[in-house]
Design an enzyme around this catalytic site. Structure first.
Site, PDB file in Angstrom:
ATOM      1  N   VAL A  93       0.991  -1.430  -0.338  1.00  0.00           N
ATOM      2  CA  VAL A  93      -0.403   0.292   0.120  1.00  0.00           C
ATOM      3  C   VAL A  93       0.642   1.165  -0.228  1.00  0.00           C
ATOM      4  CG1 VAL A  93      -2.309  -1.419   0.817  1.00  0.00           C
ATOM      5  CG2 VAL A  93      -0.286  -0.142   2.802  1.00  0.00           C
ATOM      6  N   TYR A 102       2.607   5.729  16.571  1.00  0.00           N
ATOM      7  CA  TYR A 102       1.988   5.046  15.961  1.00  0.00           C
ATOM      8  C   TYR A 102       0.885   5.128  16.453  1.00  0.00           C
ATOM      9  CZ  TYR A 102      -1.204   0.138  16.127  1.00  0.00           C
ATOM     10  OH  TYR A 102      -2.192   0.078  15.469  1.00  0.00           O
ATOM     11  N   LYS A 159      -2.466   6.595  13.884  1.00  0.00           N
ATOM     12  CA  LYS A 159      -4.229   6.036  13.879  1.00  0.00           C
ATOM     13  C   LYS A 159      -5.176   7.510  14.670  1.00  0.00           C
ATOM     14  CE  LYS A 159      -3.124   2.266  13.321  1.00  0.00           C
ATOM     15  NZ  LYS A 159      -3.935   1.549  11.833  1.00  0.00           N
TER      16      LYS A 159
HETATM   17  P1  NDP Z   1      -0.281  -8.252  12.132  1.00  0.00           P
HETATM   18  O1  NDP Z   1       0.738  -8.275  11.239  1.00  0.00           O
HETATM   19  O2  NDP Z   1      -0.629  -9.915  12.187  1.00  0.00           O
HETATM   20  O3  NDP Z   1      -0.978  -8.142  10.149  1.00  0.00           O
HETATM   21  C1  NDP Z   1      -0.780  -7.228   9.718  1.00  0.00           C
HETATM   22  C2  NDP Z   1      -0.777  -7.258   7.921  1.00  0.00           C
HETATM   23  O4  NDP Z   1      -0.623  -5.012   7.487  1.00  0.00           O
HETATM   24  C3  NDP Z   1      -0.656  -7.971   7.886  1.00  0.00           C
HETATM   25  O5  NDP Z   1      -1.806  -8.619   6.810  1.00  0.00           O
HETATM   26  C4  NDP Z   1       0.126  -7.471   6.509  1.00  0.00           C
HETATM   27  O6  NDP Z   1       0.314  -8.097   5.235  1.00  0.00           O
HETATM   28  C5  NDP Z   1      -0.478  -5.946   6.196  1.00  0.00           C
HETATM   29  N1  NDP Z   1       1.112  -5.404   5.849  1.00  0.00           N
HETATM   30  C6  NDP Z   1       1.756  -4.329   6.794  1.00  0.00           C
HETATM   31  N2  NDP Z   1       2.623  -3.580   6.137  1.00  0.00           N
HETATM   32  C7  NDP Z   1       1.854  -3.650   4.465  1.00  0.00           C
HETATM   33  C8  NDP Z   1       2.161  -2.797   3.359  1.00  0.00           C
HETATM   34  N3  NDP Z   1       3.444  -2.003   2.719  1.00  0.00           N
HETATM   35  N4  NDP Z   1       1.389  -3.081   2.406  1.00  0.00           N
HETATM   36  C9  NDP Z   1       0.273  -3.763   2.092  1.00  0.00           C
HETATM   37  N5  NDP Z   1       0.134  -4.814   3.423  1.00  0.00           N
HETATM   38  C10 NDP Z   1       0.614  -4.438   4.742  1.00  0.00           C
HETATM   39  O7  NDP Z   1      -1.694  -6.862  12.328  1.00  0.00           O
HETATM   40  P2  NDP Z   1      -3.042  -7.327  13.186  1.00  0.00           P
HETATM   41  O8  NDP Z   1      -3.891  -8.086  12.269  1.00  0.00           O
HETATM   42  O9  NDP Z   1      -3.421  -6.576  14.051  1.00  0.00           O
HETATM   43  O10 NDP Z   1      -2.921  -5.387  12.560  1.00  0.00           O
HETATM   44  C11 NDP Z   1      -4.086  -5.037  11.592  1.00  0.00           C
HETATM   45  C12 NDP Z   1      -4.522  -3.793  12.056  1.00  0.00           C
HETATM   46  O11 NDP Z   1      -4.770  -3.574  13.316  1.00  0.00           O
HETATM   47  C13 NDP Z   1      -3.237  -2.417  11.806  1.00  0.00           C
HETATM   48  O12 NDP Z   1      -3.880  -1.461  10.789  1.00  0.00           O
HETATM   49  C14 NDP Z   1      -3.081  -2.204  13.054  1.00  0.00           C
HETATM   50  O13 NDP Z   1      -2.300  -1.254  13.667  1.00  0.00           O
HETATM   51  C15 NDP Z   1      -4.147  -2.138  13.694  1.00  0.00           C
HETATM   52  N6  NDP Z   1      -4.525  -2.777  15.270  1.00  0.00           N
HETATM   53  C16 NDP Z   1      -3.269  -3.369  15.734  1.00  0.00           C
HETATM   54  C17 NDP Z   1      -3.495  -4.198  16.969  1.00  0.00           C
HETATM   55  C18 NDP Z   1      -3.009  -4.998  17.579  1.00  0.00           C
HETATM   56  O14 NDP Z   1      -3.597  -5.198  18.784  1.00  0.00           O
HETATM   57  N7  NDP Z   1      -3.448  -6.492  17.681  1.00  0.00           N
HETATM   58  C19 NDP Z   1      -5.497  -3.324  17.908  1.00  0.00           C
HETATM   59  C20 NDP Z   1      -5.196  -1.329  17.461  1.00  0.00           C
HETATM   60  C21 NDP Z   1      -5.150  -1.379  15.829  1.00  0.00           C
HETATM   61  P3  NDP Z   1       1.603  -8.577   4.566  1.00  0.00           P
HETATM   62  O15 NDP Z   1       3.377  -8.214   5.037  1.00  0.00           O
HETATM   63  O16 NDP Z   1       1.829  -9.729   3.325  1.00  0.00           O
HETATM   64  O17 NDP Z   1       2.404  -7.302   3.104  1.00  0.00           O
HETATM   65  C1  8X3 Z   2      -2.617  -1.683  18.773  1.00  0.00           C
HETATM   66  C2  8X3 Z   2      -2.821  -1.278  20.438  1.00  0.00           C
HETATM   67  O1  8X3 Z   2      -2.320  -0.615  22.451  1.00  0.00           O
HETATM   68  O2  8X3 Z   2      -0.392  -1.922  21.262  1.00  0.00           O
HETATM   69  O3  8X3 Z   2      -3.252  -0.860  18.332  1.00  0.00           O
HETATM   70  O4  8X3 Z   2      -1.390   0.708  20.805  1.00  0.00           O
HETATM   71  S1  8X3 Z   2      -1.455  -0.663  21.602  1.00  0.00           S
END
Ligand code: NDP
Ligand code: 8X3
Length: 253
Positions: free
Chosen positions: A61, A153, A157
């Site tokens: 992306v 980070y 957000k």
């Molecule tokens: P993961 O690391 O499990 O998944 C992250 C996903 O983002 C992967 O599928 C990865 O795919 C993709 N990604 C990262 N960089 C790129 C890029 N440059 N281009 C395309 N795809 C990309 O983390 P989560 O599932 O936890 O995170 C998903 C979302 O949720 C994020 O936006 C995160 O900030 C948000 N979030 C997560 C929380 C948590 O505690 N886990 C809490 C709050 C929000 P690939 O590497 O194959 O490109």
């Molecule tokens: C991911 C949750 O609390 O680690 O967005 O920032 S936290």
């Protein structure tokens, strides 16, 4: 619940965690899926598991030309995207601002903010033209509640939160909906990525408590996109029962 049969959903970062769980939930509800991310092998493995038609696109992306080229040439059955889940994103590091890596900061801004903008701008005109669509952005509680080391980070957000609400302002009166889902701790690869592959440090984040899991967030996304067309959930904030707030940090001398 509005059925999703005949709808097409595009998920960014569908190769893992929350994105993968969203793709599974949306497919179970009847939607066709466009699965995007950098790890094609994982996307193809996911596509093979889904019970509805799917199309895999290897997509970073952060690349505006790549996003524009690939999303403007979706094959016919997937060309009209009804649901966009802007999920791709990451946190990198937990160092204080004066010691953090500027490269990590740039990667977070390029992915969480600019990447989300590129994808949204590529798909939103079609939604408005068809007067039908839903953009779901993955925000975080880190947008609202600061914590040490959350510097950039959390700021990315906060950008996602405000962009979502400003989209809502622009889209008022259309049948294009927009939602920001803002989770607390979800056990995915998020912390392993944040700590650059240090799985042991990552597992300690969730030690002795029950975190949310990716399917919990997918449930919420599914709820948001299956409301009747006149209902728009603007922001949904969700935490594990075991997470809460701390007092202000007062340094005493
Ligand atoms: P993961 O690391 O499990 O998944 C992250 C996903 O983002 C992967 O599928 C990865 O795919 C993709 N990604 C990262 N960089 C790129 C890029 N440059 N281009 C395309 N795809 C990309 O983390 P989560 O599932 O936890 O995170 C998903 C979302 O949720 C994020 O936006 C995160 O900030 C948000 N979030 C997560 C929380 C948590 O505690 N886990 C809490 C709050 C929000 P690939 O590497 O194959 O490109
Ligand atoms: C991911 C949750 O609390 O680690 O967005 O920032 S936290």
């Amino acid at each position: 619940m509005e059925p999703l049969n005949g709808r097409t959903a595009l998920v960014t970062g569908a190769s893992a965690g929350i994105g993968e769980a969203c793709a599974i939930a949306l497919s179970r509800a009847g939607a066709s899926l466009v699965l995007t991310g950098r790890r094609r092998d994982r996307l193809e493995a996911l596509a093979a598991k889904l019970g509805t038609p799917s199309h895999v696109i290897e997509l970073d992306v952060r690349s505006r030309p790549e996003v524009e080229a690939k999303l403007s040439s979706l094959p016919a059955p997937f060309a009209e995207v009804d649901i966009l889940v802007n999920n791709a994103g990451l946190g990198l590091g937990l160092e204080p601002a004066h010691a953090a890596s500027l490269d990590d900061w740039e990667t977070m801004v390029d992915t969480n903010c600019k990447g989300l903008l590129y994808v949204t701008r590529a798909l939103l005109p079609g939604m408005v033209q068809r007067n039908r669509g839903h953009v779901v952005n993955l925000g975080s509680i880190a947008a609202t509640y600061p914590y040490p080391g959350g510097n950039v980070y959390g700021a990315t957000k906060a950008f996602v939160h405000q962009f979502t609400e400003n989209l809502k302002a622009d889209l008022a009166g259309t049948r294009v909906r927009v939602t920001c889902v803002e989770p607390g701790m979800v056990q995915t690869d998020f912390s392993t990525v944040r700590f650059k592959g240090d799985a042991e440090r990552a597992s300690k984040v969730y030690e002795g408590m029950e975190p949310l899991v990716a399917a919990d967030i997918a449930d919420i996304v599914l709820f948001c996109v299956t409301r009747p067309p006149h209902v728009n959930l603007n922001v949904v904030e969700v935490m594990p029962a075991d997470q809460g707030f701390g007092p202000f940090n007062v340094k005493r001398r």
